[in-house]
Write a protein that holds these residues in place. Sequence first.
Motif, mmCIF file in Angstrom:
data_model
loop_
_atom_site.group_PDB
_atom_site.id
_atom_site.type_symbol
_atom_site.label_atom_id
_atom_site.label_comp_id
_atom_site.label_asym_id
_atom_site.label_seq_id
_atom_site.Cartn_x
_atom_site.Cartn_y
_atom_site.Cartn_z
ATOM 1 N N ALA A 217 45.160 71.401 26.308
ATOM 2 C CA ALA A 217 46.423 71.658 26.995
ATOM 3 C C ALA A 217 46.470 73.010 27.696
ATOM 4 C CB ALA A 217 47.583 71.561 26.001
ATOM 5 N N GLY A 218 45.822 74.025 27.128
ATOM 6 C CA GLY A 218 45.877 75.355 27.724
ATOM 7 C C GLY A 218 47.308 75.794 27.933
ATOM 8 N N LEU B 196 55.903 59.801 26.767
ATOM 9 C CA LEU B 196 54.662 59.075 26.963
ATOM 10 C C LEU B 196 53.529 60.004 27.327
ATOM 11 C CD1 LEU B 196 56.099 56.065 28.939
ATOM 12 C CD2 LEU B 196 55.354 56.092 26.561
ATOM 13 N N MET B 197 53.726 61.282 27.098
ATOM 14 C CA MET B 197 52.729 62.289 27.436
ATOM 15 C C MET B 197 52.543 63.189 26.227
ATOM 16 S SD MET B 197 50.825 63.775 29.695
ATOM 17 C CE MET B 197 49.835 65.142 29.200
ATOM 18 N N THR B 198 51.295 63.298 25.785
ATOM 19 C CA THR B 198 50.967 64.198 24.679
ATOM 20 C C THR B 198 49.870 65.133 25.156
ATOM 21 O OG1 THR B 198 51.495 62.475 23.072
ATOM 22 C CG2 THR B 198 50.192 64.340 22.283
ATOM 23 N N ALA B 199 50.066 66.405 24.886
ATOM 24 C CA ALA B 199 49.064 67.422 25.208
ATOM 25 C C ALA B 199 48.569 68.005 23.893
ATOM 26 C CB ALA B 199 49.689 68.515 26.080
ATOM 27 N N VAL B 200 47.256 68.017 23.716
ATOM 28 C CA VAL B 200 46.642 68.483 22.478
ATOM 29 C C VAL B 200 45.854 69.754 22.774
ATOM 30 C CG1 VAL B 200 45.031 67.914 20.625
ATOM 31 C CG2 VAL B 200 46.490 66.129 21.591
ATOM 32 N N GLU B 201 46.099 70.774 21.977
ATOM 33 C CA GLU B 201 45.407 72.051 22.116
ATOM 34 C C GLU B 201 44.943 72.497 20.734
ATOM 35 O OE1 GLU B 201 43.511 75.189 22.955
ATOM 36 O OE2 GLU B 201 44.356 74.119 24.673
ATOM 37 N N VAL C 246 46.840 79.676 21.684
ATOM 38 C CA VAL C 246 47.112 79.118 23.015
ATOM 39 C C VAL C 246 48.399 78.297 22.980
ATOM 40 C CG1 VAL C 246 46.254 77.558 24.808
ATOM 41 C CG2 VAL C 246 44.700 79.189 23.730
ATOM 42 N N VAL C 247 48.611 77.534 21.919
ATOM 43 C CA VAL C 247 49.858 76.770 21.783
ATOM 44 C C VAL C 247 51.051 77.724 21.792
ATOM 45 C CG1 VAL C 247 51.228 75.326 20.211
ATOM 46 C CG2 VAL C 247 48.811 74.784 20.630
#
Length: 163
Positions: free
Chosen positions: A23-24, A52-57, A62-63
Amino acid sequence: MALPFWRQANDPGHLPNCLLIGAGGCSLAHTLAANLLHWNSSLSNSTQTDCLMTAVEASPEVVQASKLWFGAEPSYPPASFDLVCDTGELYLKSLVRDDKAPIDVLIVDAEDGSAPPASMRTLDFWTNTVLPTLNANPVIGVNVIGSEFDVANLVQTLETVFS
């Protein structure tokens, strides 16, 4: 971006389930989520309101920075995505374990000095971790930074898995 490609091969009456690994600062997540919101408002028969959107970091630092300085909080408009602190591999495995909805659009933008990380370039990763999480007709985007040899190896791996 990825949505027009997905729309050509799938039912235009529902929205795709999207996953971004790496995800940055969440600029890509914001852009994709905004496109999903726009697309949802243009579907007259759509009743979908879930994220409906998942961002993984993988990096907690950074999160935290994404939330503090780049508006990655769910309550901060136009954020309409879930931001998860986990590795891409562990998150994908949790989707299968927890019987979550399959992924329609997968974007791998993770890096550990090379992109994608070495662990995400293997046949095992794509066959046993990614493939079980995908819906029919997925769109996959991978940010690749490396030598021509690295790129060729990843392309060969992807061709083996998806052909």
